[in-house]
Design a protein around this motif. Structure first.
Motif, short mmCIF file in Angstrom:
data_model
loop_
_atom_site.label_atom_id
_atom_site.label_comp_id
_atom_site.label_asym_id
_atom_site.label_seq_id
_atom_site.Cartn_x
_atom_site.Cartn_y
_atom_site.Cartn_z
N UNK A 186 67.69 22.32 -45.24
CA UNK A 186 66.25 22.55 -45.25
C UNK A 186 65.87 23.57 -44.20
N UNK A 187 64.76 24.25 -44.45
CA UNK A 187 64.14 25.15 -43.48
C UNK A 187 62.64 25.02 -43.63
N UNK A 188 61.93 25.27 -42.53
CA UNK A 188 60.48 25.36 -42.62
C UNK A 188 60.06 26.72 -42.10
N UNK A 189 59.43 27.47 -42.97
CA UNK A 189 58.88 28.76 -42.59
C UNK A 189 57.44 28.58 -42.11
N UNK A 190 57.06 29.40 -41.16
CA UNK A 190 55.69 29.43 -40.67
C UNK A 190 55.15 30.84 -40.77
N UNK A 191 53.87 30.94 -40.96
CA UNK A 191 53.20 32.24 -40.97
C UNK A 191 51.92 32.09 -40.15
N UNK A 192 51.89 32.75 -39.00
CA UNK A 192 50.74 32.70 -38.13
C UNK A 192 49.85 33.90 -38.39
N UNK A 193 48.59 33.63 -38.65
CA UNK A 193 47.63 34.68 -38.97
C UNK A 193 46.68 34.93 -37.80
N UNK A 194 46.31 36.18 -37.62
CA UNK A 194 45.33 36.55 -36.60
C UNK A 194 44.52 37.73 -37.10
N UNK A 195 43.31 37.87 -36.54
CA UNK A 195 42.47 39.00 -36.91
C UNK A 195 41.71 38.82 -38.21
N UNK A 196 41.71 37.63 -38.74
CA UNK A 196 40.95 37.37 -39.96
C UNK A 196 40.38 35.95 -39.92
N UNK A 197 39.40 35.70 -40.76
CA UNK A 197 38.81 34.37 -40.88
C UNK A 197 39.71 33.55 -41.80
N UNK A 198 40.71 32.95 -41.23
CA UNK A 198 41.80 32.33 -41.98
C UNK A 198 41.30 31.37 -43.05
N UNK A 199 40.27 30.61 -42.74
CA UNK A 199 39.81 29.59 -43.69
C UNK A 199 39.22 30.20 -44.96
N UNK A 200 38.95 31.50 -44.94
CA UNK A 200 38.41 32.16 -46.12
C UNK A 200 39.48 32.74 -47.04
N UNK A 201 40.73 32.59 -46.64
CA UNK A 201 41.83 33.21 -47.38
C UNK A 201 42.74 32.18 -48.02
N UNK A 202 42.99 32.35 -49.30
CA UNK A 202 44.13 31.67 -49.90
C UNK A 202 45.39 32.32 -49.35
N UNK A 203 46.44 31.54 -49.26
CA UNK A 203 47.70 32.06 -48.72
C UNK A 203 48.82 31.88 -49.73
N UNK A 204 49.71 32.84 -49.73
CA UNK A 204 50.83 32.77 -50.64
C UNK A 204 52.13 33.08 -49.92
N UNK A 205 53.20 32.54 -50.47
CA UNK A 205 54.56 32.90 -50.05
C UNK A 205 55.24 33.61 -51.21
N UNK A 206 55.88 34.71 -50.91
CA UNK A 206 56.63 35.50 -51.87
C UNK A 206 58.04 35.70 -51.31
N UNK A 207 58.93 36.13 -52.20
CA UNK A 207 60.28 36.45 -51.72
C UNK A 207 60.84 37.62 -52.52
N UNK A 208 61.76 38.30 -51.87
CA UNK A 208 62.43 39.42 -52.52
C UNK A 208 63.90 39.39 -52.16
N UNK A 209 64.72 39.24 -53.17
CA UNK A 209 66.17 39.27 -53.00
C UNK A 209 66.67 40.69 -53.19
N UNK A 210 67.83 41.02 -52.64
CA UNK A 210 68.37 42.38 -52.78
C UNK A 210 68.49 42.78 -54.24
N UNK A 211 67.96 43.94 -54.56
CA UNK A 211 68.05 44.46 -55.92
C UNK A 211 67.11 43.83 -56.91
N UNK A 212 66.22 42.96 -56.44
CA UNK A 212 65.29 42.29 -57.34
C UNK A 212 63.86 42.57 -56.92
#
Length: 123
Positions: A17-43
């Motif tokens: 298991x792993x837990x990723x975190x994403x810390x946001x600054x400079x924006x009104x965080x509560x107004x934003x939906x958040x997404x996680x994306x990924x990109x594998x080599x060659x894809x």
């Protein structure tokens, strides 16, 4: 200046298991939906998970349902991705993204992106 900073990536074995975190600054965080994306080599980059700005709903790509959980802490301006039962095919650079007044869905136009964190899963 808006910043999204991912952390928590690394090299793990299949089944771990792993837990990723994403810390946001400079924006009104509560107004934003958040997404996680990924990109594998060659894809192409692909949607992994998204969460509504209130945290009331979330969405996942089929291949991670039941293994990954997205969550957010609006008090800490942070979104998380808990990844369990990791598989070698989960190996990719993982990015978080912010969508103003969004729903946290795959087809949305995300406004801001982080630099990414590498996740490598060995077999």
């Amino acid at each position: 200046q808006v910043q999204l900073v991912e952390s928590g990536g690394g090299l793990v074995q299949g089944g771990d298991s792993l837990r990723l975190s994403c810390a946001a600054s400079g924006l009104a965080f509560r107004n934003y939906a958040m997404g996680w994306f990924r990109q594998a080599p060659g894809k192409e980059r692909e949607f992994v998970a998204g969460i509504h700005r209130s945290g009331s709903s979330s969405n996942y790509r089929d291949s991670v349902k039941g293994r990954f959980t997205i969550s957010r802490d609006n008090a800490k301006n942070t979104v998380y991705l808990q990844m369990n039962s990791l598989k070698p095919e989960d190996t990719a650079v993982y990015y978080c993204a912010a969508d103003l007044f969004g729903l946290g869905i795959e087809g949305a136009q995300y406004d801001y992106w982080g630099q990414g964190t590498q996740v490598t899963v060995s077999s």
